[in-house]
Design an enzyme around this catalytic site. Structure first.
Site, PDB file in Angstrom:
ATOM      1  CE1 TYR A 186      -1.686   8.652  -0.645  1.00  0.00           C
ATOM      2  CE2 TYR A 186       0.545   9.283  -0.004  1.00  0.00           C
ATOM      3  CZ  TYR A 186      -0.796   9.596  -0.159  1.00  0.00           C
ATOM      4  OH  TYR A 186      -1.244  10.859   0.166  1.00  0.00           O
ATOM      5  CD1 TRP A 200      -3.077   1.345   0.713  1.00  0.00           C
ATOM      6  CD2 TRP A 200      -1.514   2.547   1.804  1.00  0.00           C
ATOM      7  NE1 TRP A 200      -3.563   2.627   0.897  1.00  0.00           N
ATOM      8  CE2 TRP A 200      -2.633   3.382   1.562  1.00  0.00           C
ATOM      9  CE3 TRP A 200      -0.409   3.096   2.476  1.00  0.00           C
ATOM     10  CZ2 TRP A 200      -2.689   4.715   1.964  1.00  0.00           C
ATOM     11  CZ3 TRP A 200      -0.454   4.436   2.864  1.00  0.00           C
ATOM     12  CH2 TRP A 200      -1.587   5.230   2.618  1.00  0.00           C
ATOM     13  CG  ASP A 213      -7.147   3.178   0.638  1.00  0.00           C
ATOM     14  OD1 ASP A 213      -6.208   3.618   1.317  1.00  0.00           O
ATOM     15  OD2 ASP A 213      -8.292   3.668   0.662  1.00  0.00           O
TER      16      ASP A 213
END
Length: 286
Positions: free
Chosen positions: A228, A224, A244
């Site tokens: 990002y 994650w 997410d």
């Protein structure tokens, strides 16, 4: 020493959702470093050793952002402008993105609510990487507070505010000094060290998949966080945070998607603009 002020108009292709973008940046603005005041984005920065101050507003009639840069040296101006273009996603062609996303009818209902949505880029890739680690499993507000603390403790204080610390400032911190779980504070330290050692290249010409690999190789950084960073630091239009929690929740409510696997399959239709689809879903989070 005195700095000169440069005012530039940076054109974009309308529609341009400036208020949506500044509200995203405002919620995540690092206290002391950057702010959004009455629709104007402001930030202090150090680039190639030069101190600078940036202010950006939207001039809708001119289809351009009005950008004021105070710097001592005009030779870096072209590269600073390039950073502004990336931060505000000025090269996006909304028509191309929307014509692809409208093939998914339920998604397009969300897309048409926010025409001209842009991907929030990053002023600085290292800063965003720190942000992504801090933001693991905490609220946006909580993460912003911690970022302010990091800036306050390790950044450089100047007359207009604080310059966010670079890898050289964070590589030898005491992880227990940061108001966050030890393993995550340690990941910041390891990540800063990896940049200094040359094991992590946050340069923009990098290929997303290589950057993801380099990031997840660092203890405490998961997929994650890596996605990002890629989405914001490399402006990768297809980066997708399928795991997410917020995004998944909205996908269930608005698109009737039940599982992560199903979301990934559905997102194949959205390529190469999955990052924009993701932003539209985030936008609908309550």
């Amino acid at each position: 020493s005195t700095s000169d002020s440069f005012t530039l108009k940076l054109s974009y292709r309308p529609p341009f959702d400036f208020s949506g973008l500044t509200s995203f940046l405002s919620m995540r603005a690092i206290p002391g470093v950057e702010s959004v005041v009455e629709g104007e984005y402001r930030r202090l920065f150090r680039f190639e050793g030069e101190l600078g101050f940036l202010r950006v507003t939207d001039d809708e009639a001119a289809r351009a952002l009005c950008c004021k840069i105070d710097m001592e040296n005009s030779r870096l101006l072209v590269r600073v402008v390039e950073k502004v273009r990336r931060l505000f996603d000025l090269d996006a062609v909304p028509q191309d993105i929307e014509s692809q996303l409208k093939k998914d009818k339920p998604l397009f209902r969300l897309v048409s609510q926010n025409p001209g949505l842009r991907l929030p880029g990053a002023w600085d890739a290292f800063e965003i990487a720190v942000r992504a680690i801090v933001g693991q499993q905490v609220s946006v507000k909580g993460a912003t507070t911690v970022m302010g603390r990091i800036a306050e403790t390790y950044g450089q204080k100047v007359s207009k505010g604080i310059v966010f610390p670079g890898p050289e400032n964070l590589a030898d911190i005491d992880p227990s000094s940061l108001p966050m779980p030890l393993n995550r504070a340690n990941a910041i330290k390891l990540m800063a060290q990896a940049v200094l050692d040359g094991d992590l290249d946050l340069g923009s010409e990098y290929d997303s998949s290589i950057l993801v690999e380099q990031l997840v190789a660092i203890k405490g950084i998961g997929p994650w966080t890596a996605q990002y960073v890629v989405m914001r630091a490399l402006n990768d239009p297809d980066a997708f945070l399928h795991n997410d929690l917020v995004l998944m929740k909205v996908a269930k409510e608005k698109l009737g998607i039940k599982t992560e696997k199903e979301l990934l399959e559905r997102a194949e239709k959205w390529r190469p603009w999955r990052a924009y689809a993701g932003m539209h879903l985030w936008r609908n989070a309550v």
